[in-house]
Design a protein around this motif. Structure first.
Motif, PDB file in Angstrom:
ATOM      1  N   UNK A 194       4.360  21.471  24.108  1.00  0.00           N
ATOM      2  CA  UNK A 194       4.176  22.564  23.150  1.00  0.00           C
ATOM      3  C   UNK A 194       2.717  23.007  23.226  1.00  0.00           C
ATOM      4  N   UNK A 195       2.357  23.695  24.314  1.00  0.00           N
ATOM      5  CA  UNK A 195       0.949  23.968  24.598  1.00  0.00           C
ATOM      6  C   UNK A 195       0.288  24.849  23.551  1.00  0.00           C
ATOM      7  N   UNK A 196       0.988  25.865  23.082  1.00  0.00           N
ATOM      8  CA  UNK A 196       0.377  26.722  22.069  1.00  0.00           C
ATOM      9  C   UNK A 196       0.064  25.933  20.809  1.00  0.00           C
ATOM     10  N   UNK A 197       0.978  25.088  20.397  1.00  0.00           N
ATOM     11  CA  UNK A 197       0.773  24.278  19.191  1.00  0.00           C
ATOM     12  C   UNK A 197      -0.345  23.268  19.407  1.00  0.00           C
ATOM     13  N   UNK A 198      -0.365  22.637  20.566  1.00  0.00           N
ATOM     14  CA  UNK A 198      -1.406  21.654  20.865  1.00  0.00           C
ATOM     15  C   UNK A 198      -2.780  22.307  20.968  1.00  0.00           C
ATOM     16  N   UNK A 199      -2.810  23.519  21.489  1.00  0.00           N
ATOM     17  CA  UNK A 199      -4.083  24.234  21.588  1.00  0.00           C
ATOM     18  C   UNK A 199      -4.645  24.543  20.206  1.00  0.00           C
ATOM     19  N   UNK A 200      -3.771  24.781  19.239  1.00  0.00           N
ATOM     20  CA  UNK A 200      -4.255  25.020  17.878  1.00  0.00           C
ATOM     21  C   UNK A 200      -4.917  23.758  17.312  1.00  0.00           C
ATOM     22  N   UNK A 201      -4.372  22.600  17.637  1.00  0.00           N
ATOM     23  CA  UNK A 201      -5.004  21.341  17.215  1.00  0.00           C
ATOM     24  C   UNK A 201      -6.344  21.174  17.912  1.00  0.00           C
ATOM     25  N   UNK A 202      -6.359  21.451  19.207  1.00  0.00           N
ATOM     26  CA  UNK A 202      -7.603  21.341  19.976  1.00  0.00           C
ATOM     27  C   UNK A 202      -8.679  22.261  19.412  1.00  0.00           C
ATOM     28  N   UNK A 203      -8.315  23.489  19.115  1.00  0.00           N
ATOM     29  CA  UNK A 203      -9.284  24.455  18.596  1.00  0.00           C
ATOM     30  C   UNK A 203      -9.778  24.055  17.204  1.00  0.00           C
ATOM     31  N   UNK A 204      -8.885  23.506  16.389  1.00  0.00           N
ATOM     32  CA  UNK A 204      -9.297  23.052  15.059  1.00  0.00           C
ATOM     33  C   UNK A 204     -10.383  21.988  15.174  1.00  0.00           C
ATOM     34  N   UNK A 205     -10.214  21.058  16.085  1.00  0.00           N
ATOM     35  CA  UNK A 205     -11.213  20.004  16.273  1.00  0.00           C
ATOM     36  C   UNK A 205     -12.500  20.580  16.839  1.00  0.00           C
ATOM     37  N   UNK A 206     -12.376  21.430  17.859  1.00  0.00           N
ATOM     38  CA  UNK A 206     -13.555  21.933  18.564  1.00  0.00           C
ATOM     39  C   UNK A 206     -14.386  22.880  17.709  1.00  0.00           C
ATOM     40  N   UNK A 207     -13.754  23.585  16.772  1.00  0.00           N
ATOM     41  CA  UNK A 207     -14.482  24.552  15.947  1.00  0.00           C
ATOM     42  C   UNK A 207     -15.590  23.884  15.144  1.00  0.00           C
ATOM     43  N   UNK A 208     -15.358  22.674  14.668  1.00  0.00           N
ATOM     44  CA  UNK A 208     -16.399  21.933  13.961  1.00  0.00           C
ATOM     45  C   UNK A 208     -16.121  20.440  14.104  1.00  0.00           C
ATOM     46  N   UNK A 209     -16.593  19.832  15.196  1.00  0.00           N
ATOM     47  CA  UNK A 209     -16.272  18.423  15.443  1.00  0.00           C
ATOM     48  C   UNK A 209     -16.900  17.466  14.441  1.00  0.00           C
ATOM     49  N   UNK A 210     -17.864  17.932  13.650  1.00  0.00           N
ATOM     50  CA  UNK A 210     -18.443  17.062  12.619  1.00  0.00           C
ATOM     51  C   UNK A 210     -17.441  16.775  11.499  1.00  0.00           C
ATOM     52  N   UNK A 211     -16.391  17.597  11.404  1.00  0.00           N
ATOM     53  CA  UNK A 211     -15.370  17.415  10.365  1.00  0.00           C
ATOM     54  C   UNK A 211     -14.286  16.468  10.878  1.00  0.00           C
ATOM     55  N   UNK A 212     -13.932  15.487  10.076  1.00  0.00           N
ATOM     56  CA  UNK A 212     -12.858  14.553  10.428  1.00  0.00           C
ATOM     57  C   UNK A 212     -11.554  15.064   9.813  1.00  0.00           C
ATOM     58  N   UNK A 213     -10.687  15.625  10.629  1.00  0.00           N
ATOM     59  CA  UNK A 213      -9.433  16.186  10.140  1.00  0.00           C
ATOM     60  C   UNK A 213      -8.363  15.097  10.002  1.00  0.00           C
ATOM     61  N   UNK A 214      -7.431  15.329   9.116  1.00  0.00           N
ATOM     62  CA  UNK A 214      -6.351  14.375   8.889  1.00  0.00           C
ATOM     63  C   UNK A 214      -5.160  14.689   9.787  1.00  0.00           C
ATOM     64  N   UNK A 215      -4.275  13.703   9.902  1.00  0.00           N
ATOM     65  CA  UNK A 215      -3.044  13.921  10.655  1.00  0.00           C
ATOM     66  C   UNK A 215      -2.195  15.007  10.001  1.00  0.00           C
ATOM     67  N   UNK A 216      -2.238  15.076   8.679  1.00  0.00           N
ATOM     68  CA  UNK A 216      -1.477  16.117   7.983  1.00  0.00           C
ATOM     69  C   UNK A 216      -1.956  17.508   8.388  1.00  0.00           C
ATOM     70  N   UNK A 217      -3.277  17.670   8.608  1.00  0.00           N
ATOM     71  CA  UNK A 217      -3.793  18.959   9.058  1.00  0.00           C
ATOM     72  C   UNK A 217      -3.312  19.276  10.470  1.00  0.00           C
ATOM     73  N   UNK A 218      -3.260  18.273  11.329  1.00  0.00           N
ATOM     74  CA  UNK A 218      -2.745  18.493  12.688  1.00  0.00           C
ATOM     75  C   UNK A 218      -1.286  18.945  12.630  1.00  0.00           C
ATOM     76  N   UNK A 219      -0.510  18.321  11.766  1.00  0.00           N
ATOM     77  CA  UNK A 219       0.896  18.708  11.613  1.00  0.00           C
ATOM     78  C   UNK A 219       1.012  20.137  11.083  1.00  0.00           C
ATOM     79  N   UNK A 220       0.131  20.476  10.147  1.00  0.00           N
ATOM     80  CA  UNK A 220       0.210  21.806   9.547  1.00  0.00           C
ATOM     81  C   UNK A 220      -0.117  22.900  10.550  1.00  0.00           C
ATOM     82  N   UNK A 221      -1.194  22.754  11.331  1.00  0.00           N
ATOM     83  CA  UNK A 221      -1.595  23.824  12.242  1.00  0.00           C
ATOM     84  C   UNK A 221      -0.692  23.902  13.472  1.00  0.00           C
ATOM     85  N   UNK A 222      -0.061  22.783  13.822  1.00  0.00           N
ATOM     86  CA  UNK A 222       0.754  22.770  15.042  1.00  0.00           C
ATOM     87  C   UNK A 222       2.236  22.975  14.780  1.00  0.00           C
ATOM     88  N   UNK A 223       2.694  22.585  13.590  1.00  0.00           N
ATOM     89  CA  UNK A 223       4.127  22.606  13.340  1.00  0.00           C
ATOM     90  C   UNK A 223       4.853  21.459  14.022  1.00  0.00           C
TER      91      UNK A 223
END
Length: 285
Positions: free
Chosen positions: A181-210
């Motif tokens: 699911x490359x489009x969904x995975x890329x959204x997770x990647x971009x979320x992390x890369x946009x501000x790597x100082x922020x520690x995101x939760x698994x729930x956020x990964x689920x939300x942005x990727x579906x």
């Protein structure tokens, strides 16, 4: 990017110190582009500690004997030979002789590799040393002048040259992999890369990727060559390196990059680059 017939002779060696230099590391970053770094390095004496990158690393030895352990086996790379390291594979790097060694190298984001291939599994090169006769002569052009700027066309050309080498020497075979699911995975990647100082939760990964968290964890590594946690750490280290190159003190760089403290950054830095931040910074001078 220049297209003259390349070799690994004086044109590539001209910036590197000759044998007999003082012990230590010398690092010089050239011009890069998004997803691409080019580096020239020399080492005399103590080597690089075991570390791992989250990029492909493909480089050519210019002088001396480069030795390293990779996937549990000792390897040797002689002048004119290339080495290929897969993302997230631990390795070290030491000189095989007292004179040390020098090399130039390209670090390439796995995302560019996947885009160049149009999907499918990332190539894996089981034998990390490519002999002079097996190397693609055009690849050396990408390292002949690492200070030459890379525009969009040259970035594409360099990526394709590296990918051609990876595919040619890869032990990966098509098939046997689930669709990603490359489009969904890329959204997770971009979320992390946009501000790597922020520690995101698994729930956020689920939300942005579906996707559920287990699918994210499994497929992220297949798509990008490393785990989401490791990807975040490497982006933090990217930020820390930029700050250190700008002269920011270690403690402040650690804070701005989102590490718990300087000691935490130093541990992660050495695991990624084989040197402490202080030694890495000194090697740039």
């Amino acid at each position: 990017m220049r297209h003259e017939s390349p070799d690994t002779g004086a044109g590539l060696r001209r910036h590197l110190p000759a044998g007999g230099t003082l012990p230590g590391h010398r690092l010089r970053f050239g011009s890069g582009a998004e997803g691409i770094e080019r580096l020239e390095a020399s080492l005399v004496g103590e080597g690089f500690a075991t570390h791992r990158h989250d990029t492909y690393a493909i480089g050519v030895t210019l002088r001396g004997v480069q030795t390293f352990r990779y996937r549990g086996e000792p390897r040797h790379c002689l002048p004119g030979e290339w080495h290929v390291l897969h993302p997230d594979e631990p390795h070290d790097g030491v000189a095989g002789t007292d004179e040390g060694f020098g090399y130039r190298i390209i670090y390439l984001d796995p995302r560019l590799v996947r885009e160049a291939l149009g999907g499918g599994p990332l190539p894996f090169v089981a034998d990390p040393v490519i002999g002079r006769r097996e190397a693609d002569p055009a690849l050396a052009a990408c390292l002949r002048d690492i200070d030459e700027p890379l525009d969009d066309v040259e970035r594409l050309t360099l990526t394709l040259r590296v990918v051609r080498t990876l595919v040619r020497h890869s032990s990966t075979r098509p098939g046997g992999r689930p669709a990603l699911a490359l489009e969904a995975l890329t959204r997770v990647r971009d979320l992390i890369a946009d501000d790597p100082a922020v520690r995101h939760t698994l729930a956020e990964f689920e939300r942005v990727s579906g996707l559920d968290r287990w699918t994210v964890a499994r497929q992220f590594r297949v798509a990008f060559g490393t785990s989401p946690t490791r990807f975040r750490t490497m982006r933090q280290l990217d930020r820390a390196r930029r700050l250190l190159r700008d002269g920011v003190p270690l403690a402040e760089a650690a804070q701005l990059a989102g590490f718990a403290d300087q000691a935490h950054m130093s541990r992660m830095f050495k695991r990624a680059y084989g040197l402490t931040p202080a030694r890495w910074t000194a090697a740039l001078r």
